[in-house]
Design a protein around this motif. Structure first.
Motif, PDB file in Angstrom:
ATOM      1  N   GLN A   1     -10.019 -15.373 -20.430  1.00  0.00           N
ATOM      2  CA  GLN A   1     -10.764 -16.116 -21.425  1.00  0.00           C
ATOM      3  C   GLN A   1     -10.565 -17.650 -21.533  1.00  0.00           C
ATOM      4  N   LYS A   2      -9.136 -17.912 -21.217  1.00  0.00           N
ATOM      5  CA  LYS A   2      -8.854 -19.356 -21.480  1.00  0.00           C
ATOM      6  C   LYS A   2      -9.480 -20.269 -20.402  1.00  0.00           C
TER       7      LYS A   2
ATOM      8  N   MET B   1     -14.198  -9.974 -18.407  1.00  0.00           N
ATOM      9  CA  MET B   1     -13.040 -10.966 -18.486  1.00  0.00           C
ATOM     10  C   MET B   1     -12.242 -10.438 -19.797  1.00  0.00           C
ATOM     11  N   ARG B   2     -12.804 -10.301 -20.763  1.00  0.00           N
ATOM     12  CA  ARG B   2     -12.121 -10.066 -22.122  1.00  0.00           C
ATOM     13  C   ARG B   2     -11.580  -8.597 -22.140  1.00  0.00           C
ATOM     14  N   SER B   3     -11.976  -7.751 -21.208  1.00  0.00           N
ATOM     15  CA  SER B   3     -11.347  -6.412 -20.950  1.00  0.00           C
ATOM     16  C   SER B   3     -10.217  -6.613 -19.993  1.00  0.00           C
ATOM     17  N   VAL B   4     -10.246  -7.195 -19.201  1.00  0.00           N
ATOM     18  CA  VAL B   4      -9.101  -7.295 -17.944  1.00  0.00           C
ATOM     19  C   VAL B   4      -7.917  -8.119 -18.276  1.00  0.00           C
ATOM     20  N   ASP B   5      -8.408  -9.119 -19.380  1.00  0.00           N
ATOM     21  CA  ASP B   5      -7.347  -9.900 -20.212  1.00  0.00           C
ATOM     22  C   ASP B   5      -6.354  -8.749 -20.685  1.00  0.00           C
ATOM     23  N   GLN B   6      -6.948  -7.672 -21.174  1.00  0.00           N
ATOM     24  CA  GLN B   6      -6.056  -6.933 -21.965  1.00  0.00           C
ATOM     25  C   GLN B   6      -4.782  -6.182 -21.144  1.00  0.00           C
ATOM     26  N   PHE B   7      -5.422  -5.902 -19.728  1.00  0.00           N
ATOM     27  CA  PHE B   7      -4.515  -5.233 -18.785  1.00  0.00           C
ATOM     28  C   PHE B   7      -3.426  -6.437 -18.352  1.00  0.00           C
ATOM     29  N   ILE B   8      -3.875  -7.698 -18.228  1.00  0.00           N
ATOM     30  CA  ILE B   8      -2.810  -8.700 -17.834  1.00  0.00           C
ATOM     31  C   ILE B   8      -1.893  -8.907 -19.093  1.00  0.00           C
ATOM     32  N   ASN B   9      -2.508  -9.044 -20.380  1.00  0.00           N
ATOM     33  CA  ASN B   9      -1.474  -8.831 -21.584  1.00  0.00           C
ATOM     34  C   ASN B   9      -0.602  -7.875 -21.468  1.00  0.00           C
TER      35      ASN B   9
ATOM     36  N   ASP C   1     -28.916 -14.604 -18.560  1.00  0.00           N
ATOM     37  CA  ASP C   1     -28.236 -14.340 -19.641  1.00  0.00           C
ATOM     38  C   ASP C   1     -27.215 -12.960 -19.811  1.00  0.00           C
ATOM     39  N   LYS C   2     -27.926 -11.955 -19.126  1.00  0.00           N
ATOM     40  CA  LYS C   2     -27.491 -10.598 -19.453  1.00  0.00           C
ATOM     41  C   LYS C   2     -26.139 -10.502 -18.229  1.00  0.00           C
ATOM     42  N   LEU C   3     -26.549 -11.065 -17.151  1.00  0.00           N
ATOM     43  CA  LEU C   3     -25.414 -11.069 -16.362  1.00  0.00           C
ATOM     44  C   LEU C   3     -24.073 -11.926 -16.798  1.00  0.00           C
TER      45      LEU C   3
ATOM     46  N   VAL D   1     -20.369 -10.328 -17.575  1.00  0.00           N
ATOM     47  CA  VAL D   1     -19.287 -11.010 -16.686  1.00  0.00           C
ATOM     48  C   VAL D   1     -18.029 -11.259 -17.773  1.00  0.00           C
ATOM     49  N   TYR D   2     -18.584 -11.697 -18.771  1.00  0.00           N
ATOM     50  CA  TYR D   2     -17.335 -12.267 -19.825  1.00  0.00           C
ATOM     51  C   TYR D   2     -16.959 -11.073 -20.609  1.00  0.00           C
TER      52      TYR D   2
END
Length: 658
Positions: free
Chosen positions: A45-46, A280-288, A270-272, A276-277
Motif C-alpha cells: 500500500q505504501k 494489495m491490501r490483503s497480501v500486505d496482511q500476510f507480509i505484516n 476502473d474495476k481492474l 488489484v488494490y
C-alpha cells in the motif's frame, strides 16, 4: 549469520466447534495466531495508492511476454528442449475419460474424514487438463483441442471448483456437498480460476471456431465464481480484512490466483484497478504477519505455498505495472526467499518442523526466479543444485495446475541449466523472532532446533525440539505428519501421535507432555554464534501438572560432537522424567550409557549417564504412506527414564560419529 530482529506477541481463540469455520481454518493452516500490536509494514500500500495503481497498470498486451497460440515459431523457441515432453504428457490424455465426482465422494469427508475420495478424481481431471493445454500450446496442430474443450466444459458444469474439505468450512451451510449458489474461493478453486483464465486467454479464438458458447460460458464461470465474489465479499478469512485477523499461506496463494484472473479477464480499467488494490491490501496482511527474520514457521516444505506464492503474486504485480509496483528490494522479502536455501540439508533432506516433510527437493524454477528477483546468488545456485538432482526434470509436471509457474519456469529454463549448482555456505543461521537455529560444522553435522510456541502455523507441540543430520543423513528426526484427514483439522488433532511433544526430541516432565496453546512456549531463546550454542527455557511450554519451575536446555555444536545439557527445577516430583529421542535408525541399547545408531554404513552414538537413566526403545510403525514414503516402515523412539525422582538436576547427552 544473523537475521534482523523484531518482536511479536500472539493472540487467538482456542476453543471452537469443529464445524465452525474459524476453527477449521486455524487447523487447516495449522495453527497460527493473530498478531498483536505490531506496526503494520503495509509495503504494497505504501508503494502505490489506488490512483497510482490505475495509472501504472499496463494493458495485458504490453506486459504478457508469452507467445500467442498462433505464434508457432515463438512457442518452439519458448518451450525449447521441453517441447517433446510437453507433447508426450498430453498424449497420455487424448482418450482420457473425465471422471465424475459423485455426491457420496464429497460426503465421504463428513462420513469418514477422508479427503482423498473427492480429491483423487478431481486432481486426476485437473492434471489431465493441464497436460492437454500445454501439449497443445507446444505442438499447435489442434490435436488436443477437443479434449481441452471437454475439460473446459466439464469444469463449467461442476457445481464448485473447491474441494470437499474446504467446502465444509467455507460454505455458509457448512457441508461438504457444494452449493452452486455459494461460490467459494479457496486454494483449488482459485487455482482452477487462474488456470482457466489462462486457457481462455490463449484459446478463446480457437474455441470460437468450434462454438462461441464455449468461450462465453467459460468467461461467465470465471466471472461468477472468482471475480464477482472476490469484490463483493470481505468475509473469506484468508482475505484478512479486519486488523489482526488470522492469516497464513492461503492469503498469498488465493490472492495470486485472484490477481491473475482479474488481469486476464477484467476489461474495465476502473474495476481492474479496484480489484488489484484490494489484493494489495490483503497480501500486505500476510507480509505484516511474517516475522522480520523471514522464516517460514509452517516448515520448509510449505515454503512454496507461503513465501513462494507471495513471490508469484509480487512478480505478476511487477509485470503488470512494468516494474513500477515492486517490493523485491525490501529486507523481509529477501529474508523470506533465502530461508528455503538455508533450510536444505542435502540429498533431498530438509529441516522439517511442524507439518513439513523431511524430504523435499522443491521447484527449482521457482527458487531460481525468486533468487533473481531479490538478487540472491545463493538461491540461484541452490536452484541449480535442485535441478541437477532431478533426472528428466519435467517443467509442466513440476507445476501441475499452476499455469503461471509452468510458463515462468519454461521462460528461465535455459538460464537455470547453465547456472553452477551449489548449496549455500554457512556455519550458522539464527532466526531470532521465529526462534529457529541452524548450525553446521566441517565434520558433516547439520543441527536444527526451535523455540517458539505451541500455536504456530501447522503447529506441533514441539517447543525446544531439535533434529540432527550427519553427512546429510537424518539420525535424530522430526517425523512430520501423516496423510491429512478430517481429524488433522479438528479438536482431536493432538490425539495424533505425530503432533505430540512426547514423539519429538523433548522431555516428558512428571509424566506430562507439552499441551497445545499460545501460552505454552519457550522463553529466553538465545544464540551465541562464537560458542555455537543455542539455549532456551522450555518450562512454560508445559502445563501446571508438569510442575516445572525451569527447564534450561542448551545445545552446543562442537567440531566433532553435539552436546545437549538440561538443567531443571521442579515444584514437585511426581513421576520420573523421561527424555525422548526420535530416531530413523534402530537404537542399540545393549551397552549401558551408550546408544548406537547405524544407518547406511554410518554409525552415530549417543552417550548418557547410566547412573541416571534406564534406556528403552519403542518401534513406531508407519502404515501411513505420507510417512512411510519418507522413513520406510518404521521409526523409533528412544526413551531415557530417570532412575530417581528429584526436584532439581542436570542431564548431559553427547552425540558423535563413531
Amino acid at each position: 549469520m544473523y537475521i534482523s530482529t523484531l518482536n511479536y506477541l500472539n493472540t487467538l481463540v482456542n476453543k471452537l466447534s469443529t464445524k465452525n469455520f474459524i476453527y477449521i481454518l486455524i487447523l487447516c493452516s495449522l495453527f497460527s495466531s493473530g498478531l498483536k500490536a505490531q506496526t503494520a509494514r503495509d509495503l504494497l500500500q505504501k508503494s502505490a495508492n489506488p490512483e497510482q495503481v490505475k495509472e501504472r497498470l499496463l494493458p495485458k498486451e504490453q506486459w504478457l511476454k508469452y507467445p500467442a497460440y498462433t505464434d508457432r515459431q515463438g512457442w518452439d523457441n519458448f518451450t525449447g528442449e521441453a517441447k517433446a515432453s510437453l507433447i508426450k504428457n498430453g498424449e497420455q490424455y487424448l482418450n482420457y475419460e473425465w471422471k465424475v465426482i459423485k455426491a457420496t465422494e464429497y460426503l465421504e469427508y463428513e462420513r469418514s474424514g477422508s479427503r482423498a475420495a473427492m480429491e483423487a478424481p478431481n486432481g486426476a481431471n485437473n492434471t489431465a487438463l493441464s497436460s492437454l493445454v500445454f501439449a497443445e500450446l507446444a505442438e499447435g496442430k489442434g490435436r488436443f483441442m477437443d479434449q481441452i474443450i471437454n475439460g473446459v466444459w466439464y469444469n463449467c458444469n461442476l457445481p464448485s471448483w473447491a474441494i470437499s474439505a474446504h467446502l465444509s468450512g467455507l460454505q455458509l451451510r457448512k457441508r461438504a456437498l457444494p452449493d452452486p449458489k455459494d461460490n467459494v474461493i479457496e486454494l483449488v478453486s482459485g487455482d482452477m480460476g487462474a488456470f482457466l483464465s489462462w486457457t481462455y486467454y490463449f484459446f478463446h479464438d480457437e474455441f470460437d471456431k468450434v462454438d462461441t458458447i464455449i468461450s462465453s460460458r467459460l468467461k461467465e464461470n470465471i466471472q461468477t465464481r472468482i471475480l464477482v465474489p472476490y469484490m463483493q465479499r470481505n468475509d473469506y478469512w484468508w482475505q484478512a480484512s479486519k486488523p489482526g485477523a488470522f492469516v497464513n499461506n492461503w492469503n498469498p496463494w488465493c490472492n495470486s490466483n485472484v490477481l491473475l484472473c482479474f488481469l486476464l479477464m477484467e476489461e474495465n480499467r476502473d474495476k481492474l484497478a479496484d480489484a488489484v488494490y484490494k489484493t494489495m491490501r490483503s497480501v500486505d496482511q500476510f507480509i505484516n504477519y511474517t516475522k522480520e527474520d523471514g522464516a517460514c514457521e509452517e516448515g520448509s516444505s510449505y515454503w512454496g505455498h507461503a513465501a513462494g506464492k507471495m513471490y508469484d503474486y509480487l512478480q505478476v504485480l511487477s509485470y503488470a505495472t512494468g516494474g513500477k509496483i515492486s517490493i523485491f528490494d525490501k529486507p523481509i522479502i529477501k529474508n523470506m526467499g533465502n530461508y528455503i536455501a538455508y533450510s536444505y540439508v542435502g540429498n533431498g533432506w530438509v529441516v522439517n518442523f511442524a507439518d513439513a516433510s523431511a524430504r523435499n527437493d522443491g521447484d527449482p524454477g521457482l527458487v531460481f526466479r525468486y533468487g533473481k528477483a531479490i538478487h540472491s546468488e545463493s538461491m540461484e545456485h541452490f536452484a541449480a543444485y535442485l535441478l541437477h538432482r532431478k533426472e528428466n526434470f519435467d517443467v509442466q509436471k513440476s507445476s501441475s495446475r499452476d499455469f503461471f509457474r509452468t510458463l515462468e519456469n519454461l521462460s528461465i529454463y535455459k538460464e537455470l541449466v547453465q547456472t553452477q549448482p551449489s548449496l549455500p555456505s554457512f556455519s550458522s543461521v539464527w532466526y531470532p523472532q521465529t526462534e529457529v537455529c541452524y548450525m553446521k560444522n566441517k565434520a558433516g553435522y547439520f543441527f536444527a532446533a526451535k523455540g517458539g510456541y505451541n500455536n504456530e502455523s501447522h503447529n506441533h507441540n514441539d517447543a525446544g525440539t531439535f533434529s540432527l543430520y550427519i553427512d546429510t543423513l537424518p539420525f535424530f528426526i522430526d517425523a512430520g505428519v501423516g496423510t491429512y484427514t478430517r481429524q488433522t483439522f479438528s479438536s482431536d488433532r493432538y490425539k495424533i501421535w505425530t503432533m505430540q511433544s512426547n514423539y519429538h526430541n523433548l522431555p516428558m516432565v512428571n509424566g506430562q507432555p507439552q499441551p497445545f496453546g499460545k501460552d505454552y512456549k519457550a522463553s529466553n531463546a538465545s544464540f551465541q554464534e562464537k560458542k555455537k550454542t543455542f539455549s532456551l527455557d522450555i518450562a512454560a511450554a508445559y502445563g501446571k501438572d508438569a510442575a516445572v519451575k525451569a527447564w534450561l536446555r542448551k545445545y552446543t555444536l562442537g567440531d566433532d560432537k553435539l552436546v545437549i545439557e538440561d538443567n531443571y527445577q521442579l515444584a514437585a516430583s511426581k513421576e520420573a522424567n523421561i527424555i525422548n529421542f526420535m530416531t530413523w535408525a534402530q537404537p542399540d541399547i545393549s551397552k549401558d550409557g551408550v546408544v548406537v545408531l547405524i544407518k547406511d554404513n554410518k554409525q552415530v552414538r549417543l552417550a548418557y549417564d547410566a547412573a541416571q537413566f534406564t534406556a528403552s526403545v519403542e518401534t513406531v510403525p508407519l502404515p501411513d504412506k505420507r510417512l512411510s514414503n519418507v522413513w520406510g516402515d518404521q521409526i523409533y523412539r528412544l526413551s531415557l527414564k530417570a532412575k530417581k525422582l528429584s526436584l532439581k538436576g542436570k542431564y548431559k547427552f553427547i552425540i558423535s560419529k563413531q
